[in-house]
Structure formats: structure tokens, C-alpha cells
Write an enzyme that holds these catalytic residues in place. Structure first.
Site, PDB file in Angstrom:
ATOM      1  N   HIS A  93       9.481   2.073  -5.396  1.00 51.81           N
ATOM      2  CA  HIS A  93       9.960   3.411  -5.479  1.00 51.81           C
ATOM      3  C   HIS A  93      10.870   4.470  -4.239  1.00 51.81           C
ATOM      4  CE1 HIS A  93       5.935   3.676  -7.417  1.00 51.81           C
ATOM      5  NE2 HIS A  93       6.774   4.678  -8.815  1.00 51.81           N
ATOM      6  N   ASP A 145       8.672   5.272  -1.427  1.00 57.32           N
ATOM      7  CA  ASP A 145       8.052   4.521  -0.666  1.00 57.32           C
ATOM      8  C   ASP A 145       8.417   3.787   0.494  1.00 57.32           C
ATOM      9  OD1 ASP A 145       6.432   4.727  -3.462  1.00 57.32           O
ATOM     10  OD2 ASP A 145       7.122   2.231  -4.490  1.00 57.32           O
TER      11      ASP A 145
HETATM   12  C1  XLS Z   1       1.046   4.529 -12.145  1.00 52.89           C
HETATM   13  C2  XLS Z   1       2.270   3.591 -12.514  1.00 52.89           C
HETATM   14  C3  XLS Z   1       3.485   3.296 -11.431  1.00 52.89           C
HETATM   15  C4  XLS Z   1       4.043   2.568 -11.953  1.00 52.89           C
HETATM   16  C5  XLS Z   1       5.995   3.023 -11.429  1.00 52.89           C
HETATM   17  O1  XLS Z   1      -0.426   4.805 -13.085  1.00 52.89           O
HETATM   18  O2  XLS Z   1       1.435   2.854 -12.558  1.00 52.89           O
HETATM   19  O3  XLS Z   1       2.940   2.927  -9.743  1.00 52.89           O
HETATM   20  O4  XLS Z   1       4.324   1.398 -11.873  1.00 52.89           O
HETATM   21  O5  XLS Z   1       6.277   4.058 -10.779  1.00 52.89           O
END
Ligand code: XLS
Ligand code: CA
Ligand code: CA
Length: 439
Positions: free
Chosen positions: A101, A104
Site C-alpha cells: 500500500h 506501507d
Molecule cells: C485486508 C486486506 C488488505 C488488502 C490490500 O483485510 O486483506 O490487506 O489485501 O489492501
């Protein structure tokens, strides 16, 4: 910072008799299974957020993770150290992809402009590392759920300024995903859902979500981003009801708004089970509708009702998942992204390796079993035989649209003694077990 995971060597394949916890027992990247190597089939990816950014916080306590970069105070220095750590980790593990993301990889600044400058600096560093190591970006995404501005949602917020902010953020995330050669772009509807209908205009929120997707499609076209768009279904958490509930719900949403040709799906195992489905169900439904795009490889705890994001170790599940993936002709531009985190009590850096090794071995083994099942056509022949009545006689006429209710009534008048055959579930389960044990 120099070498960060000092005690961990490059992880090698040692075979099933090895007792070395820092070695693969089943994942042998060069081993050919059918028409591809294991590495080509599995396209493993590390999730930046859990592995490099996550601190082990839970609702009852603070972070527990001991990480070599923890002592750094300056957010940009910390972000840079995480990049170093990420590439050292992925190289040692032999994983060729990662996902992130926007938030991140780089910290938010005081303004969006400053945030974007932070991102640009880290993206340049990541790009260098990618060129140096050959590691690639499976997908990028935007975090539209953590900051308080997204308290009521992002594209589905009742506040148009939030919609605009989310759009600006996705615009930038698309640009950096393109800059890094990302093969896909994921939309997971973080807070796109509702808590109570007493304050929610669901019709408008869903229309706005479709408008948002259309804007993303238009902008991708404008900048020449050709990666695959993926939507990741999830039924609940953080909101009580998420709009992208499951594959079936997302399919009907896309079709309602005429968006179906632009999207495939990123199927997460733990989200499937939260929706009351098996992982295989979601993969299968996506596959038969031509939208199986990528996978978030993890598993939930069957005794807990939330998204535990554990490393996938259940061979039965990985076998059936790989069965669907092989039947899909592979994941194409997608991959198996470990959207998984070590438990809060597994706080040492080496645990990150153990988690990924466990997941990679479980999928490698699942791949081999699934390949054998398909090669021997064990399940396929049974299923084909079970539906054989549609290949001849009245069944063929039904499939070919040659008959309606009147003709069928006429047929039944002459053939009203029905013979069914057994579904043989237990026999099939025992065959699958035999393959799992013997392959
Ligand atoms: C959250 C999601 C997230 C997505 C990406 O539960 O799994 O991490 O994979 O935004
Ligand atoms: Ca996920
Ligand atoms: Ca999850």
C-alpha cells in the site's frame, strides 16, 4: 544499516528429509511440474505491510515485534531501512515479487504534497533495489482506511471531500505502481461498507464506488498503465457489512455498472472463510466467470470469527486451491501473495522466514498433488460422468435450447421413473487424501 537478518542464510531447497527449519522441504523453484517450473506456477509475493511495517499491535496491547530497524526515530530513515530489509529478506527467501500500500512504504506528511514527495523518494530507492535484484512488483494499492479522514469510508464516504482525497491518493498510487512496473493494481474496499442503515444511503454509496472505479480506469488509460485491475472481496471487518462481500456480490456490482471487462479478482483465503465460503469456492466461482486474477495466500482460524491472516499451512486447502489455479491455466499476471502475518508472540525476525517457508512449502506440495490429480483426471472424469445426462438425449436438447416446458412435460409423461446415482463424496475425499499422502 548493513546486513539486517544476520543469522539467516539464503534459504535453499533441501528436500523432504531435511530437518533444517531454514530450508524448503517441497518448494524447489527450478523443479518442473507439468509445463512450468514451480517458481513460474506459484509466483510468490511478500506483503510489505505485514512483514516490514506491521508491529504486532492488537486491540489489547502494543507492538511486540523485535526488528533490526526498530530503533530508528525519523520516519523517513525508518522507511528507508525497511526498503533495505525488504530486499535483503526477499533475496534470502528467493521470492520474486512483493506488494504494498502507498502508506506501507512511506510516511504521511503534513500535506498531500509532502506525502507525495515522501513517496517519490522511497519509490526511487525501491526502483533502484528492484533493478539491482530483479525483484518485481506484483501489485500496488492505496491505503484508504487507516487515516481518520476515512472514518466513514473513502469512495463511499458521505463527504465529497473525502471522495476527492481518495481519488487524489489512488491517482498517485497508480502512477507509482506504473513507475515500478506493477503487474496489477488492487482495490480492497477498506471502509467501503456500512455500520447501520439508519444513517446510510446505500444506493448513492454504491453508485459513487462505481464512479470511482470508472475514474481509475480512465486515468490508467491516460497514463498508459496496462496492469490488471483487481478487486479483493471481503464480507466484513472493518465495517459490519462490506460492499465487496464476496466474488458473487462483486460480480453483480461490476455487471450492474458495466465495469466487468476491466476487473478480475484478488481472492483471499481468510476473506472467503469469513464470508462463509471455502477458499476453493471463491476461486472456483471466479474461475468459471473468467475473473480469477490473483490470490492473497493465507488462512484464518476456524475457531475465531475475524481476519487472522495466518500463514497458509493446511495442505488440503492449498491442494484444492492449486487445483483451481491449474484449471485456470495459472494466475497469468497474478501471483500468490502472502497477505499473512506471524503471530504476535512470534516476534523474532527469524519468525518471518519460518512463516514464509511454511507457506511456500504448503503451496508447493499442494501444486504437486493438484497436478497429479489433474494428470490422472481423477476428479474430472468423475464429474464429467456425473453430468453425462446433458451430453445426450433430452439433456443435450436442454443444453442446446431445443426444448421448453411443454416438450419436457411430454418427455416426462413417457419417462417418469427416475434413477439417480450416488454423489460418492466420501469415496472422492478418500482419493484426495490418498493423493495428498502419496504424491
Ligand atoms: C485486508 C486486506 C488488505 C488488502 C490490500 O483485510 O486483506 O490487506 O489485501 O489492501
Ligand atoms: Ca488481502
Ligand atoms: Ca485478510
Amino acid at each position: 544499516m548493513g546486513e539486517l537478518f544476520k543469522d539467516v542464510p539464503k534459504i535453499k531447497y533441501e528436500g523432504k528429509d531435511s530437518r533444517n527449519p531454514l530450508a524448503f522441504k517441497y518448494y524447489n523453484p527450478e523443479e518442473v511440474v507439468g509445463d512450468k517450473t514451480m517458481a513460474e506456477h506459484l509466483r510468490f509475493s511478500v506483503a510489505y505491510w505485514h512483514t516490514f511495517t506491521g508491529e504486532g499491535v492488537d486491540p489489547f496491547g502494543m507492538g511486540t515485534m523485535v526488528r533490526p530497524w526498530n530503533s530508528l526515530q525519523d520516519p523517513m530513515e525508518l522507511a528507508k531501512a525497511r526498503v533495505e530489509a525488504a530486499f535483503e529478506f526477499m533475496q534470502k527467501l528467493g521470492v520474486e515479487y512483493f506488494c504494498f500500500h502507498d502508506r506501507d512504504i512511506a510516511p504521511e506528511g503534513e500535506t498531500l504534497a509532502e506525502t507525495n514527495r515522501n513517496l517519490d523518494e522511497i519509490v526511487a530507492l525501491i526502483k533502484e533495489k528492484m533493478e539491482e535484484t530483479g525483484i518485481k512488483l506484483l501489485w500496488g494499492t492505496a491505503n484508504l482506511f487507516a487515516h481518520p479522514r476515512f472514518v466513514h469510508g473513502a469512495a463511499t464516504s458521505p463527504n465529497a471531500d473525502v471522495f476527492a482525497y481518495a481519488a487524489a491518493q489512488v491517482k498517485k498510487a497508480l502512477e507509482i505502481t506504473k513507475e515500478l512496473g506493477g503487474e496489477n493494481y488492487v482495490f480492497w474496499g477498506g471502509r467501503e461498507g456500512y455500520e447501520t442503515l439508519l444513517n446510510t444511503d446505500m444506493g448513492l454509496e454504491q453508485d459513487n464506488l462505481a464512479r470511482f472505479f470508472q475514474m481509475a480506469i480512465d486515468y490508467a488509460e491516460e497514463i498508459g498503465f496496462t496492469g490488471q485491475f483487481l478487486i479483493e472481496p471481503k464480507p466484513k471487518e472493518p465495517t459490519k457489512h462490506q460492499y465487496d462481500f464476496d466474488v458473487a456480490t462483486v460480480l453483480s456490482f461490476l455487471r450492474k455498472y458495466g465495469l466487468e471487462k476491466y476487473f478480475k479478482m484478488n481472492i483471499e483465503a481468510n476473506h472467503a472463510t469469513l464470508a462463509g465460503h471455502t477458499f476453493q469456492h471463491e476461486l472456483h466461482l471466479a474461475r468459471v466467470n473468467g475473473v480469477l486474477g490473483s490470490v492473497d495466500a493465507n488462512q484464518g482460524d476456524m475457531l475465531l470469527g475475524w481476519d487472522t491472516d495466518q500463514f497458509p499451512t493446511d495442505i488440503y486447502t492449498t491442494t484444492l486451491a492449486m487445483y483451481e489455479i491449474l484449471k485456470n491455466g495459472g494466475l497469468h499476471s497474478g501471483g500468490l501473495n502472502f497477505d499473512a502475518k506471524v503471530r504476535r508472540a512470534s516476534f523474532e525476525p527469524v519468525d518471518l522466514f519460518y512463516g514464509h517457508i511454511a507457506g511456500m512449502d504448503a503451496f508447493a506440495r499442494g501444486l504437486k498433488v493438484a497436478h497429479k490429480l489433474l494428470e490422472n483426471k481423477v476428479l474430472e472424469e468423475f464429474v464429467a460422468e456425473r453430468y453425462n445426462s446433458y451430453c445426450e438425449g433430452i439433456g443435450k436438447d436442454i443444453v442446446e435450447g431445443k426444448v421448453g416446458f411443454k416438450e419436457l412435460e411430454e418427455y416426462v409423461m413417457k419417462n417418469d421413473q427416475i434413477t439417480n446415482t450416488s454423489g460418492r463424496q466420501e469415496m472422492l475425499e478418500s482419493i484426495v487424501n490418498q493423493y495428498i499422502i502419496e504424491v
